[in-house]
Design an enzyme around this catalytic site. Structure first.
Site, PDB file in Angstrom:
ATOM      1  N   ILE A 155       0.842  -1.204   0.000  1.00  0.00           N
ATOM      2  CA  ILE A 155       0.000   0.000   0.000  1.00  0.00           C
ATOM      3  C   ILE A 155       0.874   1.251   0.000  1.00  0.00           C
ATOM      4  O   ILE A 155       0.634   2.194  -0.762  1.00  0.00           O
ATOM      5  CB  ILE A 155      -0.972  -0.008   1.197  1.00  0.00           C
ATOM      6  CG1 ILE A 155      -1.895  -1.235   1.135  1.00  0.00           C
ATOM      7  CG2 ILE A 155      -1.810   1.277   1.219  1.00  0.00           C
ATOM      8  CD1 ILE A 155      -2.787  -1.435   2.353  1.00  0.00           C
ATOM      9  N   ASP A 174      10.817   2.253   6.773  1.00  0.00           N
ATOM     10  CA  ASP A 174      10.409   0.849   6.814  1.00  0.00           C
ATOM     11  C   ASP A 174      11.399   0.109   7.704  1.00  0.00           C
ATOM     12  O   ASP A 174      12.532   0.561   7.888  1.00  0.00           O
ATOM     13  CB  ASP A 174      10.404   0.235   5.404  1.00  0.00           C
ATOM     14  CG  ASP A 174       9.532  -1.014   5.362  1.00  0.00           C
ATOM     15  OD1 ASP A 174       8.319  -0.876   5.171  1.00  0.00           O
ATOM     16  OD2 ASP A 174      10.064  -2.124   5.554  1.00  0.00           O
ATOM     17  N   ASP A 266      -9.492   6.788   8.423  1.00  0.00           N
ATOM     18  CA  ASP A 266     -10.383   5.707   7.953  1.00  0.00           C
ATOM     19  C   ASP A 266     -10.501   4.625   9.019  1.00  0.00           C
ATOM     20  O   ASP A 266     -11.357   3.753   8.920  1.00  0.00           O
ATOM     21  CB  ASP A 266      -9.813   5.113   6.659  1.00  0.00           C
ATOM     22  CG  ASP A 266     -10.736   4.077   6.032  1.00  0.00           C
ATOM     23  OD1 ASP A 266     -11.950   4.377   5.891  1.00  0.00           O
ATOM     24  OD2 ASP A 266     -10.280   2.974   5.683  1.00  0.00           O
ATOM     25  N   GLU A 271     -13.151   0.623  16.963  1.00  0.00           N
ATOM     26  CA  GLU A 271     -14.160   0.340  15.927  1.00  0.00           C
ATOM     27  C   GLU A 271     -15.103  -0.748  16.428  1.00  0.00           C
ATOM     28  O   GLU A 271     -14.650  -1.682  17.104  1.00  0.00           O
ATOM     29  CB  GLU A 271     -13.459  -0.135  14.642  1.00  0.00           C
ATOM     30  CG  GLU A 271     -12.688   0.975  13.994  1.00  0.00           C
ATOM     31  CD  GLU A 271     -12.037   0.550  12.676  1.00  0.00           C
ATOM     32  OE1 GLU A 271     -12.575  -0.350  12.011  1.00  0.00           O
ATOM     33  OE2 GLU A 271     -11.006   1.131  12.336  1.00  0.00           O
ATOM     34  N   HIS A 289     -13.764   3.049   7.777  1.00  0.00           N
ATOM     35  CA  HIS A 289     -12.925   1.886   7.413  1.00  0.00           C
ATOM     36  C   HIS A 289     -13.351   1.317   6.045  1.00  0.00           C
ATOM     37  O   HIS A 289     -13.802   0.174   5.950  1.00  0.00           O
ATOM     38  CB  HIS A 289     -12.999   0.800   8.513  1.00  0.00           C
ATOM     39  CG  HIS A 289     -11.820  -0.126   8.492  1.00  0.00           C
ATOM     40  ND1 HIS A 289     -11.352  -0.761   9.608  1.00  0.00           N
ATOM     41  CD2 HIS A 289     -11.014  -0.546   7.474  1.00  0.00           C
ATOM     42  CE1 HIS A 289     -10.314  -1.525   9.297  1.00  0.00           C
ATOM     43  NE2 HIS A 289     -10.084  -1.403   8.002  1.00  0.00           N
TER      44      HIS A 289
HETATM   45  O1  LIG Z   1     -12.521  -5.224   4.562  1.00  0.00           O
HETATM   46  C1  LIG Z   1     -12.455  -4.542   5.572  1.00  0.00           C
HETATM   47  O2  LIG Z   1     -13.367  -4.441   6.369  1.00  0.00           O
HETATM   48  C2  LIG Z   1     -11.146  -3.798   5.882  1.00  0.00           C
HETATM   49  C3  LIG Z   1      -9.957  -4.405   5.257  1.00  0.00           C
HETATM   50  C4  LIG Z   1      -8.630  -3.777   5.544  1.00  0.00           C
HETATM   51  O3  LIG Z   1      -8.538  -3.138   6.746  1.00  0.00           O
HETATM   52  C5  LIG Z   1      -7.560  -4.825   5.400  1.00  0.00           C
HETATM   53  O4  LIG Z   1      -6.835  -5.119   6.352  1.00  0.00           O
HETATM   54  O5  LIG Z   1      -7.474  -5.390   4.304  1.00  0.00           O
END
Ligand SMILES: O=C(O)CC[C@@H](O)C(=O)O
Length: 315
Positions: A155, A174, A266, A271, A289
């Site tokens: 990403i 990194d 996000d 959560e 998210h």
């Molecule tokens: O699909 C989701 O709910 C979030 C996915 C995302 O946080 C991930 O780790 O790929």
């Protein structure tokens, strides 16, 4: 075999599983009912909502595969499941571009105050148009600014490519030694090699006009009380990785003092019920998210996940 796609699966992936002779149940079973109902299934797929912890695994001796549609496996007790002979699979590459694009949605939102304009225009737009125009009159261009990318995996690299396309300078951190250049493929297949710079975290915090985080939550926030003072004044922060990677209480203080100009979030500490100070903060651009929530990413995830399940259910 019976598969429970508890957080949904793209129709393409569902069809692949059915064509392979499996039954796919997409009716969501609430977390508290899973212990009673999951034993009837051979496999479960989840996104980030459903938790597959040790106690649940213990109650499902027939479970053969746990599939995670997405990257982070923090909602699954992976080592424990594997120690019980259950295959645990995920789709690490399928959503990178979608998450990276969401980062720029937040960044562009932040530098032009869209998060605030979208809240105020429906309420005050016709009475205070001029005042609002003035309030949002000091936007910032991204071109020529430095973006600091924390975590240079799939990403992070997609974020870097978009940033380069926008004319930004890229620095990154990194744990491992990373590349010194990135290859960008333009339309027509033309490839351009662009220099990027790996720096240490302190340097990244010092030089970045914007910072985007792409690391898992480990034992402490990547940007917490010790890091906030090191940030450039007026920096914009984006977190589309995991809640807790930026310390939310310190973030609120830094937004209130003006040290941080805006944040795009996000993901959240708690959560699916983020704290009020975050949800109501006038300088935060919010999404629930949805980094991976594009049709394209979900189709790729569904297809890849179905392939992995089919392969592992044969064993
Ligand atoms: O699909 C989701 O709910 C979030 C996915 C995302 O946080 C991930 O780790 O790929």
């Amino acid at each position: 075999m019976k598969i429970l796609a508890n957080d949904g699966i793209d129709p393409l992936g569902k069809k692949m599983l059915e064509d392979a002779g499996h039954t796919v149940d997409t009716n969501h079973i609430p977390q508290e009912e899973l212990a009673a109902k999951l034993p009837a299934y051979d496999a479960i797929t989840v996104r980030s909502a459903t938790k597959v912890r040790q106690t649940l695994i213990d109650g499902c001796p027939n479970l053969k595969v746990i599939g995670r549609g997405g990257v982070g496996m923090d909602n699954i007790d992976v080592d424990y499941a594997r120690s019980k002979g259950i295959a645990v699979v995920n789709t690490p590459a399928a959503s990178s571009l979608s998450v990276a694009e969401l980062v720029f949605a937040h960044l562009l939102n932040g530098v032009r105050f869209l998060y605030d304009a979208n809240r105020k225009m429906p309420v005050e737009g016709n009475t205070k148009f001029g005042a609002l125009k003035k309030a949002y009159g000091a936007g910032t261009e991204l071109r020529g600014k430095t973006i600091g990318i924390v975590g240079f995996g799939r990403i992070g690299r997609e974020v870097a490519k978009i940033a380069i396309g926008l004319g930004m300078d890229v620095v990154y951190t990194d744990l491992f030694e990373g590349p010194k250049t990135l290859t960008i493929t333009l339309s027509g297949g033309i490839q351009v090699e662009v220099p990027i710079q790996q720096v240490d975290m302190d340097e990244l915090l010092k030089v970045s006009d914007f910072i985007s985080l792409h690391v898992p939550f480990l034992d402490r926030p990547a940007i917490g009380a010790a890091e906030f003072p090191l940030l450039k004044d007026g920096v914009g922060l984006v977190n589309a990785s995991r809640g807790g990677v930026i310390d939310e209480l310190e973030l609120v203080k830094a937004l209130d003092s003006g040290k941080v100009a805006f944040a795009g979030l996000d993901v959240f500490d708690n959560e699916p019920t983020p704290r009020e100070e975050i949800l109501k903060h006038p300088k935060i651009s919010l999404t629930p998210h949805i980094g991976a929530a594009t049709n394209e990413a979900q189709e790729r995830i569904g297809e890849e996940l179905a392939g992995l399940l089919i392969e592992n259910l044969k064993k």
